[in-house]
Design a protein around this motif. Structure first.
Motif, PDB file in Angstrom:
ATOM      1  N   MET A  20      96.415 117.864   6.402  1.00 23.22           N
ATOM      2  CA  MET A  20      96.739 117.420   7.764  1.00 23.22           C
ATOM      3  C   MET A  20      95.945 118.205   8.799  1.00 23.22           C
ATOM      4  O   MET A  20      96.485 118.968   9.606  1.00 23.22           O
ATOM      5  CB  MET A  20      98.237 117.529   8.009  1.00 23.22           C
ATOM      6  CG  MET A  20      99.074 116.531   7.222  1.00 23.22           C
ATOM      7  SD  MET A  20      98.541 114.807   7.456  1.00 23.22           S
ATOM      8  CE  MET A  20      98.806 114.601   9.213  1.00 23.22           C
ATOM      9  N   THR A  21      94.618 118.010   8.750  1.00 22.48           N
ATOM     10  CA  THR A  21      93.736 118.605   9.749  1.00 22.48           C
ATOM     11  C   THR A  21      93.089 117.502  10.566  1.00 22.48           C
ATOM     12  O   THR A  21      93.028 116.340  10.136  1.00 22.48           O
ATOM     13  CB  THR A  21      92.629 119.441   9.086  1.00 22.48           C
ATOM     14  OG1 THR A  21      91.778 118.562   8.325  1.00 22.48           O
ATOM     15  CG2 THR A  21      93.215 120.514   8.171  1.00 22.48           C
ATOM     16  N   ALA A  22      92.583 117.874  11.739  1.00 22.46           N
ATOM     17  CA  ALA A  22      91.910 116.882  12.581  1.00 22.46           C
ATOM     18  C   ALA A  22      90.689 116.313  11.859  1.00 22.46           C
ATOM     19  O   ALA A  22      90.381 115.120  11.967  1.00 22.46           O
ATOM     20  CB  ALA A  22      91.498 117.520  13.904  1.00 22.46           C
ATOM     21  N   GLU A  23      89.982 117.162  11.103  1.00 19.21           N
ATOM     22  CA  GLU A  23      88.790 116.712  10.379  1.00 19.21           C
ATOM     23  C   GLU A  23      89.138 115.644   9.342  1.00 19.21           C
ATOM     24  O   GLU A  23      88.471 114.607   9.253  1.00 19.21           O
ATOM     25  CB  GLU A  23      88.136 117.908   9.684  1.00 19.21           C
ATOM     26  CG  GLU A  23      86.913 117.525   8.864  1.00 19.21           C
ATOM     27  CD  GLU A  23      86.372 118.695   8.066  1.00 19.21           C
ATOM     28  OE1 GLU A  23      85.257 118.568   7.521  1.00 19.21           O
ATOM     29  OE2 GLU A  23      87.067 119.732   7.972  1.00 19.21           O
ATOM     30  N   ILE A  24      90.194 115.882   8.570  1.00 19.80           N
ATOM     31  CA  ILE A  24      90.589 114.904   7.553  1.00 19.80           C
ATOM     32  C   ILE A  24      91.117 113.629   8.225  1.00 19.80           C
ATOM     33  O   ILE A  24      90.848 112.519   7.764  1.00 19.80           O
ATOM     34  CB  ILE A  24      91.640 115.497   6.605  1.00 19.80           C
ATOM     35  CG1 ILE A  24      91.042 116.647   5.804  1.00 19.80           C
ATOM     36  CG2 ILE A  24      92.174 114.424   5.647  1.00 19.80           C
ATOM     37  CD1 ILE A  24      89.904 116.252   4.887  1.00 19.80           C
ATOM     38  N   ALA A  25      91.884 113.789   9.315  1.00 23.41           N
ATOM     39  CA  ALA A  25      92.393 112.607  10.028  1.00 23.41           C
ATOM     40  C   ALA A  25      91.237 111.745  10.534  1.00 23.41           C
ATOM     41  O   ALA A  25      91.298 110.510  10.488  1.00 23.41           O
ATOM     42  CB  ALA A  25      93.293 113.036  11.179  1.00 23.41           C
ATOM     43  N   LEU A  26      90.185 112.396  11.026  1.00 22.29           N
ATOM     44  CA  LEU A  26      89.003 111.664  11.479  1.00 22.29           C
ATOM     45  C   LEU A  26      88.392 110.875  10.327  1.00 22.29           C
ATOM     46  O   LEU A  26      88.046 109.693  10.465  1.00 22.29           O
ATOM     47  CB  LEU A  26      87.976 112.651  12.037  1.00 22.29           C
ATOM     48  CG  LEU A  26      86.649 112.068  12.539  1.00 22.29           C
ATOM     49  CD1 LEU A  26      86.850 111.273  13.815  1.00 22.29           C
ATOM     50  CD2 LEU A  26      85.633 113.188  12.764  1.00 22.29           C
ATOM     51  N   PHE A  59      96.372 114.267  16.107  1.00 24.42           N
ATOM     52  CA  PHE A  59      96.099 113.271  15.074  1.00 24.42           C
ATOM     53  C   PHE A  59      95.847 111.888  15.672  1.00 24.42           C
ATOM     54  O   PHE A  59      95.047 111.119  15.133  1.00 24.42           O
ATOM     55  CB  PHE A  59      97.246 113.236  14.068  1.00 24.42           C
ATOM     56  CG  PHE A  59      97.329 114.479  13.236  1.00 24.42           C
ATOM     57  CD1 PHE A  59      96.257 114.870  12.444  1.00 24.42           C
ATOM     58  CD2 PHE A  59      98.448 115.292  13.266  1.00 24.42           C
ATOM     59  CE1 PHE A  59      96.302 116.024  11.686  1.00 24.42           C
ATOM     60  CE2 PHE A  59      98.511 116.448  12.518  1.00 24.42           C
ATOM     61  CZ  PHE A  59      97.440 116.819  11.719  1.00 24.42           C
ATOM     62  N   GLU A  60      96.521 111.567  16.759  1.00 21.46           N
ATOM     63  CA  GLU A  60      96.250 110.286  17.419  1.00 21.46           C
ATOM     64  C   GLU A  60      94.796 110.213  17.874  1.00 21.46           C
ATOM     65  O   GLU A  60      94.108 109.204  17.655  1.00 21.46           O
ATOM     66  CB  GLU A  60      97.189 110.118  18.612  1.00 21.46           C
ATOM     67  CG  GLU A  60      97.007 108.810  19.368  1.00 21.46           C
ATOM     68  CD  GLU A  60      97.895 108.749  20.606  1.00 21.46           C
ATOM     69  OE1 GLU A  60      98.691 107.812  20.719  1.00 21.46           O
ATOM     70  OE2 GLU A  60      97.776 109.659  21.465  1.00 21.46           O
ATOM     71  N   ASN A  61      94.316 111.297  18.476  1.00 18.37           N
ATOM     72  CA  ASN A  61      92.934 111.307  18.961  1.00 18.37           C
ATOM     73  C   ASN A  61      91.935 111.275  17.804  1.00 18.37           C
ATOM     74  O   ASN A  61      90.920 110.570  17.864  1.00 18.37           O
ATOM     75  CB  ASN A  61      92.691 112.551  19.818  1.00 18.37           C
ATOM     76  CG  ASN A  61      93.375 112.466  21.175  1.00 18.37           C
ATOM     77  OD1 ASN A  61      93.557 111.379  21.702  1.00 18.37           O
ATOM     78  ND2 ASN A  61      93.768 113.597  21.724  1.00 18.37           N
ATOM     79  N   ALA A  62      92.210 112.046  16.752  1.00 12.90           N
ATOM     80  CA  ALA A  62      91.283 112.093  15.625  1.00 12.90           C
ATOM     81  C   ALA A  62      91.214 110.749  14.907  1.00 12.90           C
ATOM     82  O   ALA A  62      90.125 110.264  14.564  1.00 12.90           O
ATOM     83  CB  ALA A  62      91.708 113.194  14.658  1.00 12.90           C
ATOM     84  N   LEU A  63      92.365 110.155  14.654  1.00 11.92           N
ATOM     85  CA  LEU A  63      92.380 108.846  14.005  1.00 11.92           C
ATOM     86  C   LEU A  63      91.672 107.799  14.863  1.00 11.92           C
ATOM     87  O   LEU A  63      90.901 106.973  14.346  1.00 11.92           O
ATOM     88  CB  LEU A  63      93.815 108.408  13.739  1.00 11.92           C
ATOM     89  CG  LEU A  63      94.535 109.092  12.578  1.00 11.92           C
ATOM     90  CD1 LEU A  63      96.035 108.848  12.665  1.00 11.92           C
ATOM     91  CD2 LEU A  63      93.996 108.594  11.243  1.00 11.92           C
ATOM     92  N   THR A  64      91.941 107.835  16.164  1.00 12.57           N
ATOM     93  CA  THR A  64      91.318 106.865  17.069  1.00 12.57           C
ATOM     94  C   THR A  64      89.802 107.012  17.050  1.00 12.57           C
ATOM     95  O   THR A  64      89.064 106.016  17.013  1.00 12.57           O
ATOM     96  CB  THR A  64      91.850 107.045  18.495  1.00 12.57           C
ATOM     97  OG1 THR A  64      93.262 106.833  18.505  1.00 12.57           O
ATOM     98  CG2 THR A  64      91.197 106.052  19.452  1.00 12.57           C
ATOM     99  N   ALA A  65      89.332 108.254  17.051  1.00  9.98           N
ATOM    100  CA  ALA A  65      87.883 108.475  17.005  1.00  9.98           C
ATOM    101  C   ALA A  65      87.293 107.918  15.714  1.00  9.98           C
ATOM    102  O   ALA A  65      86.248 107.246  15.732  1.00  9.98           O
ATOM    103  CB  ALA A  65      87.582 109.966  17.127  1.00  9.98           C
ATOM    104  N   GLY A  66      87.938 108.183  14.591  1.00 12.06           N
ATOM    105  CA  GLY A  66      87.435 107.668  13.323  1.00 12.06           C
ATOM    106  C   GLY A  66      87.446 106.159  13.255  1.00 12.06           C
ATOM    107  O   GLY A  66      86.483 105.534  12.796  1.00 12.06           O
ATOM    108  N   LEU A  67      88.521 105.571  13.698  1.00  8.91           N
ATOM    109  CA  LEU A  67      88.663 104.117  13.649  1.00  8.91           C
ATOM    110  C   LEU A  67      87.657 103.427  14.559  1.00  8.91           C
ATOM    111  O   LEU A  67      86.976 102.468  14.153  1.00  8.91           O
ATOM    112  CB  LEU A  67      90.084 103.719  14.030  1.00  8.91           C
ATOM    113  CG  LEU A  67      91.154 104.037  12.984  1.00  8.91           C
ATOM    114  CD1 LEU A  67      92.520 104.203  13.635  1.00  8.91           C
ATOM    115  CD2 LEU A  67      91.211 102.931  11.931  1.00  8.91           C
TER     116      LEU A  67
END
Length: 447
Positions: A20-26, A59-67
Motif C-alpha cells: 500500500m504505497t503511492a508507487e504501487i497504487a500508481l 491513494f486517490e491521487n496515485a490511482l487517478t494518475a495511473g488510470l
C-alpha cells in the motif's frame, strides 16, 4: 515482485508500506486502466470512491494518475460507502469501479477494491491479470489521449435515493428512535440522512471523522459504545456500520448485540414465507454458527456454505441463482437490491421487519439458539507459515479427534491481515475452550 498483491478482498496493507504505497497504487491504476481501456478509445470511465482515512487522499491521487495515464476518465466520488461504488459503477456506465478502503481495519491500513462494469467485484482471474500487468511494463496512452478526472458531487445522494427505494412503499419510521454508529467512516453523512428522511429520530454516533479515528472504539467491530447509547437514549435499536459501511451489527432495545447470523435467519425466514427466497437457499460462510444451519434445516431450507469473504458469498449466489447471503461478521448481500454487502440497506430491511410485524428488536433478533462458538486470532510475522509446522498440525489433529461428533473446528489464515483464525463450536464449553486454547498456544510458540 515476489509476493501476491491481491488478497481476499482486493489489495490491502499498512499505508506507505508495501503493497500500500503511492508507487504501487500508481502501477495498479495504470494496469487497471490498460486492462479496461483495451480498444484505445477515450470513452472509458472509472468510478473511484473512498472512506475517511487520511491515506485516502494519497491513494486517490496515485490511482487517478495511473488510470488517466492510460486514457481512462476518472469520476471521483469522495467519501461514499463501498456498496455505492458498486451501484454507481453500473448506473454511470463505467468500465470499472474502485473503492479505497480497508473496511473494518484501523486507520493506518488501507486497501483497493475493484468492481466490474456490472457492479460486482472482480473475479480472481481478472485480478490475477491486472496483477501480472503491474509486474510488467504498462504502455501509457499517447499525450492526446490522456484521460480526464472529474469530481462527482452527487454520488452520495444517488446512493441515498437507491437505498430508500428498497424500503417498503408507503412505510415510514415515525416514532422509532435509532442510534446509528457510522464508525467515523464512509457513511458518516449518508446513513443519518437516510434514516431521518424516512422519519426516524436519529442519534448519530461516530460521525466526526478526522482521518485517524475510523473504526476506533466504534462501529460494527466495537459496538459497546453504541449499545450504551441505546440504553441511555431509550432507543428502539442501534445500527452499527463499519468503516466502509458494507457491514452491519444490530443492537436491540435492551442493549444486546446480534451478529449477522441472526439477521440472516430473520430475513431468510421472512423471505421464505413470502416466496421471495430464491431456491429456498441462504448462502453463508464456514464461519456462520451451527445454530443458523439448524434453523434453516428445521424449515426445510438450505444453508449453502462458502469460504470466508463476501465476494465468495456473492459468487456462489450468482452461480446458484440465489438472492440472499452474507457473513456472521455483518456482510448482508441482497442481490435483488445491491451487488455487494450493504450495512445501511440491511439495517433498513430490519427496520422494515419491525414496522411490519410490530415486534421489538429483541424478539426479531432471537431467531435461533447459538451453539457456543469461540474464535481466537493469533498474529504471526509475515513470511512465516505456522500452519505448516509439525507441532501445530499435531495440535489441530488432536483437537479434531476431541471434537469428532461433538462440534466442528475451523482453522484459517486471514485474507487481509497476518493472522491465524482459530474457531471451534461445541455444546461443551470446557472442551471448546480446551481445543481452541491448545491450538492457539502452539501457533503462538511458533509465531
Amino acid at each position: 515482485m515476489t509476493s501476491k498483491l491481491f488478497g481476499t478482498d482486493g489489495v490491502r496493507g499498512t499505508a506507505n508500506t508495501w503493497p500500500m504505497t503511492a508507487e504501487i497504487a500508481l502501477k495498479i491504476g495504470s494496469a487497471a486502466g490498460r486492462y479496461f481501456r483495451n480498444d484505445g478509445s477515450n470513452g472509458h470511465r472509472v468510478v473511484i470512491g473512498k472512506d475517511t482515512r487520511l491515506s485516502g487522499y494519497m491513494f486517490e491521487n496515485a490511482l487517478t494518475a495511473g488510470l488517466t495515464s492510460t486514457g481512462m476518465n476518472a469520476l471521483l466520488l469522495g467519501p461514499v460507502p463501498t456498496p455505492a461504488v458498486g451501484l454507481l459503477t453500473h448506473s454511470m456506465r463505467a468500465d470499472v469501479g474502485i473503492m479505497i478502503s480497508a473496511s473494518h481495519n484501523p486507520h493506518h491500513d488501507n486497501g483497493i477494491k475493484f468492481f466490474g462494469p456490472d457492479g460486482f467485484k472482480l473475479s480472481d482471474e481478472a485480478e490475477a491479470e491486472i496483477e501480472a500487468m503491474v509486474a510488467g511494463e504498462v504502455e501509457p496512452a499517447k499525450a492526446v489521449n490522456i484521460g480526464r478526472a472529474k469530481r462527482v458531487d452527487d454520488g452520495r445522494f444517488r446512493y441515498a435515493e437507491r437505498v430508500k427505494s428498497t424500503f417498503p412503499q408507503g412505510r415510514r419510521l415515525d416514532g422509532l428512535k435509532v442510534v446509528i454508529d457510522c464508525a467515523h467512516g464512509a457513511a458518516y453523512k449518508v446513513a443519518p440522512e437516510v434514516l431521518w428522511e424516512l422519519g426516524a429520530t436519529v442519534i448519530p454516533v461516530g460521525v466526526e471523522p478526522d482521518g485517524t479515528n475510523i473504526n476506533k472504539n466504534c462501529g460494527s467491530t466495537a459496538p459497546r459504545h453504541a449499545a450504551a447509547r441505546v440504553l441511555e437514549e431509550g432507543a428502539d435499536l442501534g445500527i452499527c456500520l463499519d468503516g466502509d459501511a458494507d457491514r452491519v451489527i444490530i443492537i436491540d432495545e435492551t442493549g444486546q448485540i446480534a451478529d449477522g447470523d441472526q439477521l440472516m435467519a430473520l430475513m431468510a425466514g421472512r423471505w421464505a414465507e413470502s416466496g421471495r427466497l430464491q431456491g429456498g437457499t441462504l448462502v453463508a460462510t464456514v464461519m456462520s454458527n451451527l445454530g443458523l444451519e439448524r434453523f434453516m434445516t428445521a424449515r426445510g431450507l438450505t444453508l449453502e456454505r462458502t469460504k470466508v469473504g463476501d465476494r465468495y458469498v456473492v459468487e456462489a449466489m450468482r452461480r446458484g441463482g440465489w438472492n440472499l447471503g452474507g457473513e456472521q461478521s455483518g456482510h448482508i448481500v441482497m442481490t435483488d437490491y445491491a451487488t455487494t454487502g450493504d450495512g445501511l440497506l440491511a439495517g433498513l430491511q430490519f427496520l422494515a421487519a419491525m414496522i411490519e410485524t410490530g415486534k421489538p428488536a429483541s424478539t426479531l433478533l432471537r431467531q435461533f439458539d447459538r451453539v457456543p462458538q469461540l474464535l481466537k486470532n493469533v498474529r504471526y510475522a509475515p513470511g512465516q507459515d505456522p500452519l505448516d509446522t509439525a507441532a501445530v498440525k499435531a495440535a489441530i489433529s488432536q483437537a479434531e479427534g476431541q471434537l469428532d461428533g461433538k462440534g466442528r473446528l475451523l482453522i484459517r489464515k486471514s485474507g487481509t491481515e497476518p493472522l491465524i483464525r482459530v474457531m471451534a463450536e461445541c455444546e461443551d464449553d470446557g472442551l471448546l475452550s480446551q481445543v481452541v486454547e491448545g491450538i492457539v498456544a502452539e501457533v503462538k510458540s511458533i509465531a
